[in-house]
Every structure is written in C-alpha cells, then in structure tokens.
Design a protein around this motif. Structure first.
Motif, PDB file in Angstrom:
ATOM      1  N   VAL A 112       0.855  -1.182   0.000  1.00  0.00           N
ATOM      2  CA  VAL A 112       0.000   0.000   0.000  1.00  0.00           C
ATOM      3  C   VAL A 112       0.893   1.235   0.000  1.00  0.00           C
ATOM      4  O   VAL A 112       2.060   1.172   0.386  1.00  0.00           O
ATOM      5  N   THR A 113       0.331   2.344  -0.447  1.00  0.00           N
ATOM      6  CA  THR A 113       1.020   3.631  -0.351  1.00  0.00           C
ATOM      7  C   THR A 113       0.109   4.610   0.373  1.00  0.00           C
ATOM      8  O   THR A 113      -1.102   4.400   0.469  1.00  0.00           O
ATOM      9  N   THR A 114       0.689   5.700   0.836  1.00  0.00           N
ATOM     10  CA  THR A 114      -0.115   6.695   1.547  1.00  0.00           C
ATOM     11  C   THR A 114      -1.212   7.267   0.663  1.00  0.00           C
ATOM     12  O   THR A 114      -2.369   7.381   1.082  1.00  0.00           O
ATOM     13  N   SER A 115      -0.881   7.614  -0.571  1.00  0.00           N
ATOM     14  CA  SER A 115      -1.886   8.232  -1.440  1.00  0.00           C
ATOM     15  C   SER A 115      -2.927   7.229  -1.910  1.00  0.00           C
ATOM     16  O   SER A 115      -4.100   7.572  -2.090  1.00  0.00           O
ATOM     17  N   GLY A 116      -2.522   5.984  -2.101  1.00  0.00           N
ATOM     18  CA  GLY A 116      -3.508   4.947  -2.398  1.00  0.00           C
ATOM     19  C   GLY A 116      -4.430   4.729  -1.213  1.00  0.00           C
ATOM     20  O   GLY A 116      -5.644   4.556  -1.366  1.00  0.00           O
ATOM     21  N   ALA A 117      -3.854   4.748  -0.001  1.00  0.00           N
ATOM     22  CA  ALA A 117      -4.655   4.609   1.218  1.00  0.00           C
ATOM     23  C   ALA A 117      -5.602   5.787   1.385  1.00  0.00           C
ATOM     24  O   ALA A 117      -6.714   5.629   1.901  1.00  0.00           O
ATOM     25  N   LEU A 118      -5.178   6.974   0.964  1.00  0.00           N
ATOM     26  CA  LEU A 118      -6.056   8.144   1.019  1.00  0.00           C
ATOM     27  C   LEU A 118      -7.322   7.905   0.209  1.00  0.00           C
ATOM     28  O   LEU A 118      -8.442   8.134   0.699  1.00  0.00           O
ATOM     29  N   LEU A 119      -7.178   7.445  -1.033  1.00  0.00           N
ATOM     30  CA  LEU A 119      -8.358   7.209  -1.868  1.00  0.00           C
ATOM     31  C   LEU A 119      -9.223   6.094  -1.281  1.00  0.00           C
ATOM     32  O   LEU A 119     -10.457   6.152  -1.350  1.00  0.00           O
ATOM     33  N   GLU A 120      -8.581   5.092  -0.693  1.00  0.00           N
ATOM     34  CA  GLU A 120      -9.322   4.008  -0.043  1.00  0.00           C
ATOM     35  C   GLU A 120     -10.130   4.543   1.146  1.00  0.00           C
ATOM     36  O   GLU A 120     -11.284   4.154   1.353  1.00  0.00           O
ATOM     37  N   ALA A 121      -9.523   5.439   1.903  1.00  0.00           N
ATOM     38  CA  ALA A 121     -10.214   6.012   3.066  1.00  0.00           C
ATOM     39  C   ALA A 121     -11.366   6.916   2.628  1.00  0.00           C
ATOM     40  O   ALA A 121     -12.435   6.914   3.244  1.00  0.00           O
ATOM     41  N   LEU A 122     -11.161   7.707   1.577  1.00  0.00           N
ATOM     42  CA  LEU A 122     -12.233   8.567   1.073  1.00  0.00           C
ATOM     43  C   LEU A 122     -13.420   7.730   0.621  1.00  0.00           C
ATOM     44  O   LEU A 122     -14.580   8.090   0.857  1.00  0.00           O
ATOM     45  N   ALA A 123     -13.141   6.594  -0.022  1.00  0.00           N
ATOM     46  CA  ALA A 123     -14.225   5.699  -0.443  1.00  0.00           C
ATOM     47  C   ALA A 123     -14.920   5.078   0.766  1.00  0.00           C
ATOM     48  O   ALA A 123     -16.144   4.962   0.804  1.00  0.00           O
ATOM     49  N   GLU A 124     -14.142   4.684   1.769  1.00  0.00           N
ATOM     50  CA  GLU A 124     -14.705   4.086   2.984  1.00  0.00           C
ATOM     51  C   GLU A 124     -15.670   5.044   3.668  1.00  0.00           C
ATOM     52  O   GLU A 124     -16.719   4.638   4.182  1.00  0.00           O
ATOM     53  N   LEU A 125     -15.323   6.335   3.677  1.00  0.00           N
ATOM     54  CA  LEU A 125     -16.139   7.344   4.349  1.00  0.00           C
ATOM     55  C   LEU A 125     -17.163   7.990   3.412  1.00  0.00           C
ATOM     56  O   LEU A 125     -17.873   8.910   3.812  1.00  0.00           O
ATOM     57  N   ASP A 126     -17.209   7.504   2.154  1.00  0.00           N
ATOM     58  CA  ASP A 126     -18.136   8.035   1.150  1.00  0.00           C
ATOM     59  C   ASP A 126     -17.964   9.541   0.969  1.00  0.00           C
ATOM     60  O   ASP A 126     -18.933  10.309   0.961  1.00  0.00           O
ATOM     61  N   VAL A 127     -16.719   9.962   0.823  1.00  0.00           N
ATOM     62  CA  VAL A 127     -16.395  11.382   0.691  1.00  0.00           C
ATOM     63  C   VAL A 127     -16.389  11.772  -0.786  1.00  0.00           C
ATOM     64  O   VAL A 127     -15.669  11.189  -1.596  1.00  0.00           O
ATOM     65  N   ARG A 128     -17.187  12.764  -1.121  1.00  0.00           N
ATOM     66  CA  ARG A 128     -17.228  13.303  -2.488  1.00  0.00           C
ATOM     67  C   ARG A 128     -16.623  14.699  -2.553  1.00  0.00           C
ATOM     68  O   ARG A 128     -16.252  15.160  -3.627  1.00  0.00           O
ATOM     69  N   ARG A 129     -16.570  15.371  -1.402  1.00  0.00           N
ATOM     70  CA  ARG A 129     -16.043  16.736  -1.326  1.00  0.00           C
ATOM     71  C   ARG A 129     -15.069  16.786  -0.150  1.00  0.00           C
ATOM     72  O   ARG A 129     -15.449  16.482   0.980  1.00  0.00           O
ATOM     73  N   VAL A 130     -13.823  17.169  -0.419  1.00  0.00           N
ATOM     74  CA  VAL A 130     -12.803  17.128   0.620  1.00  0.00           C
ATOM     75  C   VAL A 130     -12.045  18.450   0.684  1.00  0.00           C
ATOM     76  O   VAL A 130     -11.814  19.108  -0.339  1.00  0.00           O
ATOM     77  N   ALA A 131     -11.697  18.857   1.888  1.00  0.00           N
ATOM     78  CA  ALA A 131     -10.808  20.003   2.105  1.00  0.00           C
ATOM     79  C   ALA A 131      -9.411  19.461   2.402  1.00  0.00           C
ATOM     80  O   ALA A 131      -9.262  18.369   2.965  1.00  0.00           O
ATOM     81  N   LEU A 132      -8.397  20.222   2.019  1.00  0.00           N
ATOM     82  CA  LEU A 132      -7.021  19.753   2.142  1.00  0.00           C
ATOM     83  C   LEU A 132      -6.176  20.713   2.967  1.00  0.00           C
ATOM     84  O   LEU A 132      -6.305  21.938   2.842  1.00  0.00           O
ATOM     85  N   VAL A 133      -5.295  20.152   3.785  1.00  0.00           N
ATOM     86  CA  VAL A 133      -4.244  20.910   4.471  1.00  0.00           C
ATOM     87  C   VAL A 133      -2.922  20.272   4.104  1.00  0.00           C
ATOM     88  O   VAL A 133      -2.778  19.041   4.179  1.00  0.00           O
ATOM     89  N   THR A 134      -1.953  21.076   3.691  1.00  0.00           N
ATOM     90  CA  THR A 134      -0.627  20.539   3.388  1.00  0.00           C
ATOM     91  C   THR A 134       0.443  21.464   3.966  1.00  0.00           C
ATOM     92  O   THR A 134       0.219  22.666   4.123  1.00  0.00           O
ATOM     93  N   PRO A 135       1.631  20.896   4.246  1.00  0.00           N
ATOM     94  CA  PRO A 135       2.755  21.737   4.648  1.00  0.00           C
ATOM     95  C   PRO A 135       3.574  22.171   3.445  1.00  0.00           C
ATOM     96  O   PRO A 135       4.575  22.871   3.589  1.00  0.00           O
ATOM     97  N   TYR A 136       3.150  21.770   2.235  1.00  0.00           N
ATOM     98  CA  TYR A 136       3.974  21.900   1.038  1.00  0.00           C
ATOM     99  C   TYR A 136       3.990  23.310   0.445  1.00  0.00           C
ATOM    100  O   TYR A 136       3.238  24.194   0.850  1.00  0.00           O
ATOM    101  N   THR A 137       4.807  23.426  -0.611  1.00  0.00           N
ATOM    102  CA  THR A 137       4.781  24.606  -1.478  1.00  0.00           C
ATOM    103  C   THR A 137       3.550  24.518  -2.370  1.00  0.00           C
ATOM    104  O   THR A 137       2.873  23.479  -2.434  1.00  0.00           O
ATOM    105  N   VAL A 138       3.279  25.581  -3.100  1.00  0.00           N
ATOM    106  CA  VAL A 138       2.088  25.614  -3.944  1.00  0.00           C
ATOM    107  C   VAL A 138       2.149  24.549  -5.035  1.00  0.00           C
ATOM    108  O   VAL A 138       1.127  23.914  -5.339  1.00  0.00           O
TER     109      VAL A 138
END
Length: 270
Positions: A112-138
């Motif tokens: 598994v990867t983190t980003s693959g797990a992210l999509l799996e979690a969004l599907a598990e929670l039936d998420v269609r609209r998500v807000a994002l927080v990142t520490p990254y650059t633009v």
C-alpha cells in the motif's frame, strides 16, 4: 531461576514501512498499531534536495523501492507500506498503482502507499467533497489537488504552509489553524497531508470542532496496511478507525422544527 512459565514473547505480525530519508515520526506511526503488530521501518537513500516535486520523484523511483523492500523481506513482514504522500501522488493514480505493483513484485507481499490509502479512506467514508491541508509549497499542493480530482473527488478548500524542510517540527496549533482555513465551504471530510506532519492528537479535536471526519497521511497509511492484515488500527475516537465516531452529535439548531438562532439569522442576512 526458571522463567519458562512466562511463555513469551508473543508472536508478532509485521508491517514493513518504506519511508523517505527525512521521515521523523516513527513514534506517531506506532501509536496507531495494536500490540500484536510490529513495524519494521527502512528509509530511502539520502539526496540533497528539499521537499518538492523533484524530491517526491526521487524517493519513489522503482529501483529505490525495490532495494528498500528487499531489505525488509529478511524479517518477513506480511505487508509493506510506502509512507510518503507526495512520493505516491506525484505520478497520478497510474503512478501510484505502478508503485504498489513494483513493491509487490520485489517482496511478493501486499503493498500500500499513503496516497492509495487516502483514496481508499475517502471511499470508505463516502467522501465526495474534501478540504485539504498541506505543509507543502504551492506546486506540490497543486499536484495533490490534481490527484484527488483525478479520483473524482471535489476539493472544496485548501490551505498550505509553503515549507520545504523540518516539517515534523510544525506544532499542533498551526495544523489546527490551517484546518480552519481550509474548511470554509461545505466538505464531507478534511485530509491533512504529509507523513512528516504530526497529526495524531489533533484529529479527534478537529473532528469535534469541524464535525466532519478528519484523516491524515500517517493515519490512512496505518489503517490501510493493518486492514491488509485483517486487523484494525487503534486511536482515540477517530472517524476512520471507529465507525461510532462517523456520526457527530446533532446541534440544537440542526434539529427539525427548531428556530434559527439570532446569530445565524444575522449571518445569513449579511
């Protein structure tokens, strides 16, 4: 002294973890892991590059993954997890799937990867609209937005910190402030990106405040890896881990037939 009566140690099930060379949150990963599971971490080779899309590509090259997984096979984990969000979304959905296939070929075990797990979690929670927080650059943040959009999930808001190093030093207060900035429009969940960003203790607090599921990079990584073992992650009242936490308390003003509060009327009129 005869100590055979102790009967230990208990058998351990192993999760191999491949992390970038600058990963500093080993202890946070362990906090989601039940007692019968051990984590076995290895890191990618050091490269003199700050957090960026270039670094994400370097730490996710298939040859690098092959060597990392090979170092883990000697201790026979049952699953291997790649713990890096940007490294697993930089190539889009096809790139993430190719990474999993490469790791599975190298170790002959589920991956598994983190980003693959992210999509799996969004599907598990039936998420269609998500807000994002990142520490990254633009630029790195935009790549995450594109990855989520490619999966058919709408990004309703985003807040980023613009950091290129020492991300593990970000305090919980800063994470919470960014979460409030990101969730300004209606969202089904909030995702806090980067496995080097501390999130464990702030998740239940943000869920109580924002009244939506809050998921983070390290959380989804451990949740998905442990799922492959047929066991569950542990954690204090987090919606992804505890189904009982997925329905938040109903506020008085949300109950049918209840009049709107004066403040709410004024906000709507304004």
């Amino acid at each position: 002294m005869d100590i055979t009566f102790l009967g230990g140690p208990r058998p351990q099930r192993g999760v191999g973890v491949v992390a970038p060379f600058d990963f500093a949150l080993d202890r946070e990963l362990w906090r989601w892991v039940p007692d019968e599971v051990s984590l076995h971490l290895t890191r990618t080779p050091y490269v003199p590059v700050e957090v960026s899309l270039d670094l994400a590509r370097l730490v996710s090259e298939h040859e690098t993954l092959h060597e990392a997984v090979q170092t883990l096979t000697a201790i026979a984990p049952e699953v291997v997890a790649y713990a890096c969000t940007s490294g697993s979304f930089v190539g889009g959905i096809a790139g993430e799937r190719a990474m999993c296939e490469a790791m599975t070929r190298s170790g002959a075990l589920p991956s598994v990867t983190t980003s693959g797990a992210l999509l799996e979690a969004l599907a598990e929670l039936d998420v269609r609209r998500v807000a994002l927080v990142t520490p990254y650059t633009v630029s790195v943040t935009r790549a995450l937005e594109e990855y989520v959009a490619e999966a058919g999930v709408t990004v309703t808001g985003c807040a980023y910190m613009g950091l290129t190093r020492h991300i593990w030093k970000v305090p919980y207060r800063a994470v919470a402030d960014m979460a409030r900035q990101a969730v300004r429009e209606e969202a089904d969940a909030l995702f806090i990106s980067c496995t080097n960003l501390p999130t464990y203790d702030v998740i239940p607090q943000l869920e109580a405040e924002l009244r939506i599921p809050v998921i983070s990079a390290n959380q989804v990584t451990m949740w998905a890896a442990l799922r492959r073992l047929g066991t569950r992650a542990v954690g204090p009242y987090q919606a992804l881990i505890d189904p009982a936490a997925r329905t938040g308390p109903v506020l008085p003003e949300q109950l049918p037939g209840m009049p709107k509060l004066p403040d709410e009327e004024q906000q709507q009129e304004g």
